[in-house]
Every structure is written in C-alpha cells, then in structure tokens.
Design a protein around this motif. Sequence first.
Motif, PDB file in Angstrom:
ATOM      1  N   UNK A 205      -2.670  11.619  -3.647  1.00 49.44           N
ATOM      2  CA  UNK A 205      -2.764  10.196  -3.317  1.00 49.44           C
ATOM      3  C   UNK A 205      -4.019   9.575  -3.908  1.00 49.44           C
ATOM      4  N   UNK A 206      -4.075   8.257  -4.017  1.00 51.29           N
ATOM      5  CA  UNK A 206      -5.261   7.580  -4.541  1.00 51.29           C
ATOM      6  C   UNK A 206      -6.397   7.611  -3.534  1.00 51.29           C
ATOM      7  N   UNK A 207      -7.609   7.341  -4.015  1.00 50.99           N
ATOM      8  CA  UNK A 207      -8.760   7.231  -3.134  1.00 50.99           C
ATOM      9  C   UNK A 207      -8.752   5.872  -2.443  1.00 50.99           C
ATOM     10  N   UNK A 208      -9.580   5.722  -1.394  1.00 55.75           N
ATOM     11  CA  UNK A 208      -9.673   4.446  -0.709  1.00 55.75           C
ATOM     12  C   UNK A 208     -10.172   3.355  -1.650  1.00 55.75           C
ATOM     13  N   UNK A 209     -11.080   3.706  -2.563  1.00 61.47           N
ATOM     14  CA  UNK A 209     -11.573   2.718  -3.532  1.00 61.47           C
ATOM     15  C   UNK A 209     -10.451   2.244  -4.441  1.00 61.47           C
ATOM     16  N   UNK A 210      -9.603   3.170  -4.865  1.00 59.09           N
ATOM     17  CA  UNK A 210      -8.479   2.789  -5.723  1.00 59.09           C
ATOM     18  C   UNK A 210      -7.476   1.931  -4.949  1.00 59.09           C
ATOM     19  N   UNK A 211      -7.251   2.259  -3.675  1.00 52.77           N
ATOM     20  CA  UNK A 211      -6.357   1.442  -2.856  1.00 52.77           C
ATOM     21  C   UNK A 211      -6.928   0.034  -2.681  1.00 52.77           C
ATOM     22  N   UNK A 212      -8.223  -0.022  -2.410  1.00 54.02           N
ATOM     23  CA  UNK A 212      -8.871  -1.331  -2.208  1.00 54.02           C
ATOM     24  C   UNK A 212      -8.732  -2.201  -3.454  1.00 54.02           C
ATOM     25  N   UNK A 213      -8.940  -1.599  -4.626  1.00 55.87           N
ATOM     26  CA  UNK A 213      -8.836  -2.348  -5.872  1.00 55.87           C
ATOM     27  C   UNK A 213      -7.401  -2.772  -6.147  1.00 55.87           C
ATOM     28  N   UNK A 214      -6.450  -1.883  -5.880  1.00 56.91           N
ATOM     29  CA  UNK A 214      -5.040  -2.184  -6.150  1.00 56.91           C
ATOM     30  C   UNK A 214      -4.530  -3.322  -5.281  1.00 56.91           C
ATOM     31  N   UNK A 215      -5.009  -3.405  -4.030  1.00 51.78           N
ATOM     32  CA  UNK A 215      -4.551  -4.445  -3.116  1.00 51.78           C
ATOM     33  C   UNK A 215      -5.476  -5.655  -3.105  1.00 51.78           C
TER      34      UNK A 215
ATOM     35  N   UNK B 293       0.820  -1.199   0.000  1.00 52.63           N
ATOM     36  CA  UNK B 293       0.000   0.000   0.000  1.00 52.63           C
ATOM     37  C   UNK B 293       0.859   1.256   0.000  1.00 52.63           C
ATOM     38  N   UNK B 294       1.914   1.267   0.810  1.00 54.07           N
ATOM     39  CA  UNK B 294       2.804   2.427   0.851  1.00 54.07           C
ATOM     40  C   UNK B 294       3.437   2.668  -0.516  1.00 54.07           C
ATOM     41  N   UNK B 295       3.861   1.606  -1.177  1.00 54.13           N
ATOM     42  CA  UNK B 295       4.466   1.748  -2.510  1.00 54.13           C
ATOM     43  C   UNK B 295       3.444   2.276  -3.511  1.00 54.13           C
ATOM     44  N   UNK B 296       2.198   1.779  -3.436  1.00 53.31           N
ATOM     45  CA  UNK B 296       1.146   2.228  -4.350  1.00 53.31           C
ATOM     46  C   UNK B 296       0.853   3.716  -4.151  1.00 53.31           C
ATOM     47  N   UNK B 297       0.721   4.146  -2.885  1.00 58.41           N
ATOM     48  CA  UNK B 297       0.462   5.563  -2.599  1.00 58.41           C
ATOM     49  C   UNK B 297       1.621   6.425  -3.106  1.00 58.41           C
ATOM     50  N   UNK B 298       2.853   5.982  -2.831  1.00 59.73           N
ATOM     51  CA  UNK B 298       4.043   6.744  -3.236  1.00 59.73           C
ATOM     52  C   UNK B 298       4.089   6.928  -4.749  1.00 59.73           C
ATOM     53  N   UNK B 299       3.823   5.860  -5.503  1.00 54.80           N
ATOM     54  CA  UNK B 299       3.875   5.941  -6.961  1.00 54.80           C
ATOM     55  C   UNK B 299       2.782   6.858  -7.500  1.00 54.80           C
ATOM     56  N   UNK B 300       1.575   6.788  -6.904  1.00 56.82           N
ATOM     57  CA  UNK B 300       0.489   7.628  -7.382  1.00 56.82           C
ATOM     58  C   UNK B 300       0.738   9.108  -7.072  1.00 56.82           C
ATOM     59  N   UNK B 301       1.319   9.383  -5.899  1.00 55.78           N
ATOM     60  CA  UNK B 301       1.639  10.768  -5.569  1.00 55.78           C
ATOM     61  C   UNK B 301       2.704  11.318  -6.518  1.00 55.78           C
ATOM     62  N   UNK B 302       3.711  10.479  -6.838  1.00 53.44           N
ATOM     63  CA  UNK B 302       4.744  10.915  -7.770  1.00 53.44           C
ATOM     64  C   UNK B 302       4.176  11.154  -9.159  1.00 53.44           C
ATOM     65  N   UNK B 303       3.210  10.304  -9.578  1.00 46.87           N
ATOM     66  CA  UNK B 303       2.650  10.412 -10.920  1.00 46.87           C
ATOM     67  C   UNK B 303       1.620  11.527 -11.057  1.00 46.87           C
ATOM     68  N   UNK B 304       0.686  11.591 -10.081  1.00 44.21           N
ATOM     69  CA  UNK B 304      -0.460  12.492 -10.212  1.00 44.21           C
ATOM     70  C   UNK B 304      -0.394  13.720  -9.308  1.00 44.21           C
TER      71      UNK B 304
END
Length: 233
Positions: free
Chosen positions: A23-33, A9-20
Amino acid sequence: MLTKKQLDLLEFIHKRVQRDGVPPSFDEMKEALDLRSKSGIHRLITALEERGFIRRLAHRARAIEIVKLPESLGGDANGFVPRVIEGGAPDPEPALSPSLPVEPVHALELPVMGRIAAGVPIEAINQVSHHVAVPGSMLAGNGNHFALEVRGDSMIDAGINDGDVVVIRETQTADNGDIVVALVEDQEATLKRFFRRTGQVELVAANPAYETRVLPADKVKVQGRLVGLIRTY
C-alpha cells in the motif's frame, strides 16, 4: 455507504497494492487526495477500517490489507461493521430533494458504565456514570448494550482514541480478533483485541508501544464486544 473521499482513498490504495504489492504511505495518500495534513488521511483510514473495507495489521509498517471493495469498484460491500459517529464537520453530502421522504433516526439511551482502559488496565467498571444516546441501528443483534468512556491510547491504531465512547454488546464469548472488554482476575477491565490460545488468552493492543498480555484462560472473562464508537471534538 462511503463518502467520495473515502471511496477515492480506497480506490487509490487498491490500485497501488495491485501495481506495487504494497500500500502507499500516508504522505502519498495525502498528496493523491490533495489533503493538507496526514490527520485527514488517518480519519479516512479509520472510517474505512470500521466499515470493514480494509484491515490494519499491528506491528508492521504500511500494513493495510484490502478486505472487500464496494460495488462501484467491482466488489460486494455487504456485511456488518461498527458504525462511528463523529462530532466534527462531515464530508458534504448531496442535497436531498424536497420530494424525497426523510427516514426518522431512532435513538436509544445507553448507560455509560464509567471508564475503560485502552492502555494499562484500570479498576473494574461497575457503576453508571451517565447516559448517552446512540442510533438504534448501531446496536448489533439481540442482547443488552452499554457504553464506556475510553482512557489511554493502546487502541489508537484501531481508530479508538482517548476520550472516545465505545458501544459494547454484552457477551461472555468472543472470536479471535474481536475487540472486547476483558475483565482480568475480576479486578481490572481493559479494552483489547482478544485471541484464545491453548489454555491461554492474549490481549493485544493496537499500538506497538504496548506489549501483548498473555494470561491463563481462567484469569480472563469477556464482558462484551465492541459494536460501535462515538467521538466528539
């Protein structure tokens, strides 16, 4: 140490913050994990915040800030953060080899000094209701410690829920942003984030439903600072 889910989750948030830039929404986090509910994401977010890797900013949507990264993601994970003991089923850990030594866990008994309001302040705490065992490693630095049972939901966005037991180190001082036990006018005790301004103190909830209390500095006494949390299910 982070579990695999926490690290993912930390890696996913970090990549999304760097890209966009956000941070991603909770729904996007739930789907990614690939989790079934957002409650699982909430627990992971809370664990990352309590370990000092992220910070949630009050009163803002998607307000997640990366504070530091573990070494596996190119950062330095050193530094103290409160530990949380959760009574639910933990993420699976690799099996220990029989040849590896197992370190004993040293627990200490702390007095539970009644209940503390994470909401509307309640009467001041002043007596021991029972005792609770906590790992010695949870107790930060020197000094006395005690525990309090939380009542209310004003600190829920800081990962502190109604019914949790907070571990407090006795102190009369605090830095801005610390979560403290504050005694208001020698009558009411409350658990809030502490900010000192010129001649005033702000007691800030971690729930947008609660307003910040602004009080004269001489009306507020710090009784202790949060160093840990115990949760049962």
